[in-house]
Scaffold this active site. Sequence first.
Site, PDB file in Angstrom:
ATOM      1  N   LYS A   1      -0.362   4.278   8.264  1.00  0.00           N
ATOM      2  CA  LYS A   1      -0.322   3.088   7.939  1.00  0.00           C
ATOM      3  C   LYS A   1       0.453   2.245   7.896  1.00  0.00           C
ATOM      4  O   LYS A   1       0.510   0.650   8.373  1.00  0.00           O
ATOM      5  CB  LYS A   1      -0.375   2.618   6.069  1.00  0.00           C
ATOM      6  CG  LYS A   1      -1.527   3.698   5.478  1.00  0.00           C
ATOM      7  CD  LYS A   1      -1.176   3.283   4.077  1.00  0.00           C
ATOM      8  CE  LYS A   1      -1.955   3.811   2.854  1.00  0.00           C
ATOM      9  NZ  LYS A   1      -3.946   3.809   3.108  1.00  0.00           N
TER      10      LYS A   1
ATOM     11  N   THR B   1      -8.810  -0.900   0.650  1.00  0.00           N
ATOM     12  CA  THR B   1      -9.379  -2.073  -0.319  1.00  0.00           C
ATOM     13  C   THR B   1      -8.802  -3.009  -0.695  1.00  0.00           C
ATOM     14  O   THR B   1      -8.546  -4.267  -1.082  1.00  0.00           O
ATOM     15  CB  THR B   1      -9.711  -1.066  -1.689  1.00  0.00           C
ATOM     16  OG1 THR B   1      -8.607  -0.264  -2.303  1.00  0.00           O
ATOM     17  CG2 THR B   1     -11.437  -0.540  -1.883  1.00  0.00           C
TER      18      THR B   1
ATOM     19  N   LYS C   1       0.721  -0.949   0.400  1.00  0.00           N
ATOM     20  CA  LYS C   1      -0.139  -0.447   0.258  1.00  0.00           C
ATOM     21  C   LYS C   1       0.724   1.280  -0.341  1.00  0.00           C
ATOM     22  O   LYS C   1       2.475   0.819   0.075  1.00  0.00           O
ATOM     23  CB  LYS C   1      -1.487   0.101   1.303  1.00  0.00           C
ATOM     24  CG  LYS C   1      -0.412  -0.789   2.903  1.00  0.00           C
ATOM     25  CD  LYS C   1      -1.446   0.005   3.638  1.00  0.00           C
ATOM     26  CE  LYS C   1      -1.804  -1.762   3.989  1.00  0.00           C
ATOM     27  NZ  LYS C   1      -3.479  -1.080   3.909  1.00  0.00           N
TER      28      LYS C   1
HETATM   29  C1  F58 Z   1      -8.261   6.542   0.234  1.00  0.00           C
HETATM   30  N1  F58 Z   1      -7.985   7.659  -0.558  1.00  0.00           N
HETATM   31  C2  F58 Z   1      -8.341   6.057   1.266  1.00  0.00           C
HETATM   32  N2  F58 Z   1      -6.419   9.048  -1.841  1.00  0.00           N
HETATM   33  O1  F58 Z   1      -7.439   6.300   2.071  1.00  0.00           O
HETATM   34  C3  F58 Z   1      -8.410   4.751   1.641  1.00  0.00           C
HETATM   35  O2  F58 Z   1      -8.935   3.312   2.089  1.00  0.00           O
HETATM   36  C4  F58 Z   1      -9.793   3.917   1.128  1.00  0.00           C
HETATM   37  O3  F58 Z   1      -9.587   2.664   0.328  1.00  0.00           O
HETATM   38  C5  F58 Z   1      -9.689   4.715  -0.927  1.00  0.00           C
HETATM   39  O4  F58 Z   1      -9.412   5.705  -0.772  1.00  0.00           O
HETATM   40  C6  F58 Z   1     -10.704   4.293  -1.381  1.00  0.00           C
HETATM   41  O5  F58 Z   1     -12.053   5.189  -0.626  1.00  0.00           O
HETATM   42  C7  F58 Z   1      -6.910   8.340  -1.604  1.00  0.00           C
HETATM   43  O6  F58 Z   1      -6.062   7.039  -2.164  1.00  0.00           O
HETATM   44  C8  F58 Z   1      -5.550   9.750  -2.512  1.00  0.00           C
HETATM   45  O7  F58 Z   1      -4.925   9.122  -2.595  1.00  0.00           O
HETATM   46  C9  F58 Z   1      -5.540  11.246  -2.978  1.00  0.00           C
HETATM   47  C10 F58 Z   1      -5.197  11.304  -4.281  1.00  0.00           C
HETATM   48  C11 F58 Z   1      -5.229  12.825  -3.810  1.00  0.00           C
HETATM   49  C12 F58 Z   1      -4.806  13.881  -3.134  1.00  0.00           C
HETATM   50  C13 F58 Z   1      -4.740  12.848  -1.544  1.00  0.00           C
HETATM   51  C14 F58 Z   1      -4.689  11.811  -1.651  1.00  0.00           C
END
Ligand code: F58
Length: 844
Positions: free
Chosen positions: A567, A669, A561
Amino acid sequence: MDHSERGKKTKKKDNGNESINKLKRAFAYNLFYKQGKTIRSATLNDYYLAVAQTVRDRMQHLFINSIEALSEKESKVVCYLSAEFLMGPHLGNNLINLGLYDDVARATREAGLDLREILNHEEEPGLGNGGLGRLAACYLDSLATLQIPAIGYGLRYEFGMFDQEIEDGWQKEISDRWLRPGNPWEIKKLDLNCEVGFGGHTETYNDENGRQRVRWIPGRAVIGIPYDTPVPGYKVNTVNCLRLWSSEAPKSFDFEDFNVGDYFGAVEEKIAAENITKVLYPNDERFKGKRLRLAQQYFFVSCSLQDMIRTHLLNNDRLDNFYDYFQAQLNDTHPAVAVPELMRLLVDLYHYDWDSAWDITCKTLCYTNHTLLPEAMEKWQLDLFKNLLPRHLEIIFEINYHLLEAVKAKYPGDDSRVERMSIIDESDNRYIRMVNLACFGSKAINGVAAMHTDLLRRHTLKDFNQMYPGKIHNVTNGVTPRRWIALSNPRLTRLLKEAIGENWITHLDDLKKIEKFADDAAFKEAWRKVKEDNKKDVTGQAFQKNGIGIDPEAMFDVQVKRIHEYKRQHLNLLHIITLYNRIKANPNTDITPRVFVFGGKAAPSYFMAKRIIKLINSVAEVVNNDPDVQGRLKIFFVPNYNVKIGHIVYPMADLSEQISLAGMEASGTGNMKFSMNGALTIGTLDGANVEIRNEVGAENFFLFGMDEKSVHEKKIAGYRPEEYYKNNDELRGVIDRLKSGHFAHGDRELFKPIVDSLLYDDRYLCCADYQDYVECQARVSRTFEDKDLWTRMSILNVARMGKFSSDRSVSDYCQKIWNVKPFPVKLKWQRVPEGGIVFPRPIK
Ligand code: F58
């Protein structure tokens, strides 16, 4: 007739030979006519392109029919607006979904090609950071499979997520030139271009009816060109569209400016326009407040809304019922500028009055929140915003006025509530709070796992929840079993098909049927063999390059991840060093052999995350080479973790590490992908772990750590990590080992920042959860020794994963939020007949 039936018909006739021969002819045709190559000159890339083009051509008529159906009145279309789509390689997935895998495998084999090598060659479009982008891709797959008309709207970044190389243990970022080998999947639709304005000023004028209106005179314009990529559903006619916008200058740069001699000025303008879609911002401190990032967001949102409106007006005179035909899901706040943009289009261009426009906007847009981290909440400085989007700022002020009037009316005198709910943050530098904008301008808000939604309701969005009860929904995330089982784990797929058929591929709840085999010795043996063979694959391939001998009998303990302190990859390391210390204290100590696998990228400017990568590699270097360890512990950092590596890693894992501090991970996920592939989870009560544990049963899940409530209480009471250090001998031994420079060739400075953070800050409570984690890991080891029990637990994990199919998530959205139904595509346009076609109207 769907195409799987069509396939069967042909097969009956000729035992499949004709279709195989046609495939082989198509490979040769494409190689010769599209690549201009013969077998003498063709490279692996040429063969890949020829095969990919052949597959693409076989879904083209379905794609055309599906796109044309979108503009027909009857169906409601879901538009998934996302700055990121982490699609992963297309070829294998398309083969699975089109039901062509076996035929193409045979045709390539007969043509002297190796399909695996060809699949492996495909450069994946890495147009996303992580979970949120990958979720968008899983949802597109499910939308198509469920035959929901949908378009994914996003940005066609020229450079996607950087490639990670590891050099001397450190992460090195390499630019990702994913388009260089050629992209056989996309089709450029020049005629559907859109113009997007930036900067400039606004002015008022009176229209022909004497009504005062506002006109935005942008300072510059950029053209958005859509590139369409087909997204086929699994064995259905629906092939939905991923429409990614690429920015171009509106005119060729050699006109006016060139004529007056300002050649470079003209070129600069062209470059500035093209820069908008040049590169994906990594999830990084450095993108905060970046003007180009806001330009990207507005650019794709404006193109997408214009595109939706254009389509709607093909069949409608007005936009009054726009929301009956279009539902736009905002994937996080990145597309939240859709709120003022849709208002602007409706009010300024289509001359709707404010209230009607607001009604249409709020009934069209829906917003998904993906994080609780306060530092990850988007906000834009007012000055910057005004400079780029002056008209939108005016509209936001007006929206805010209406919001605050409503708040004051409902809660008279509650000034602090007004301050909290305001879209404008008035503190020092004035900011626009994109979360507040998205919440107010959407018909529905959703969190991504039950616990996350609960925290949104009770904390982050408490005010909105009180003011608009029922507006916040939960839609627990899910992942597509097509990619994450059928494609990436063929051995497990075969075993499941033999045992219970293949209905589970589209109805994952069907996996329940394997529960009855949980005590069947022969089935369990076959189950173990699947995992063992998957493990042998990787010990044979990827790991070998690194010269680490790996025992496939050992437990594969995996954490892949993004690297982030919340994390807690470093908590995993604390456990590894604990085992190492035990071995050093007594080399004969009884240890269950483990292979620890890490993977993940750190944001380029995230100091601690990068240092954690270096620490993982440094501990690996020492532990992997220490003769006392005798190979019982191996540590491996897989560079450049991406979707393709995910295909390898999930099927081989025994143990899935989901160890974030409770209350920090919105959902996760990866946790679902591991479990679906038969790994057991060691995890905290965080995000979707809670629901996974509920589904698989507490007895089939290794739970440890504080829950969110105790974390909260501990922080309030004043958390002192040094006390754990003082009172816990093993933890002290581990931290002292780190301090000593043992993993840094004697350098006591290299990992001091990590040590100091653990001892004096420890925002994510590694020290507090350490003891419970280590004890839980001991239970994991004991259970692993009992092969029969472990296998039973593994079977039950897979059997009970039905809930975590993205088909379920998307169905939830359809019912709770979008109110849309499946709309199977009728085939009006067949494949191009041999004799060509007559065009019914002259070409424009
Ligand atoms: C993720 N967020 C969550 N954000 O951290 C995770 O728990 C969840 O399962 C997933 O979304 C889907 O709902 C996430 O991936 C980002 O990557 C952003 C991209 C743009 C900049 C800030 C972080």
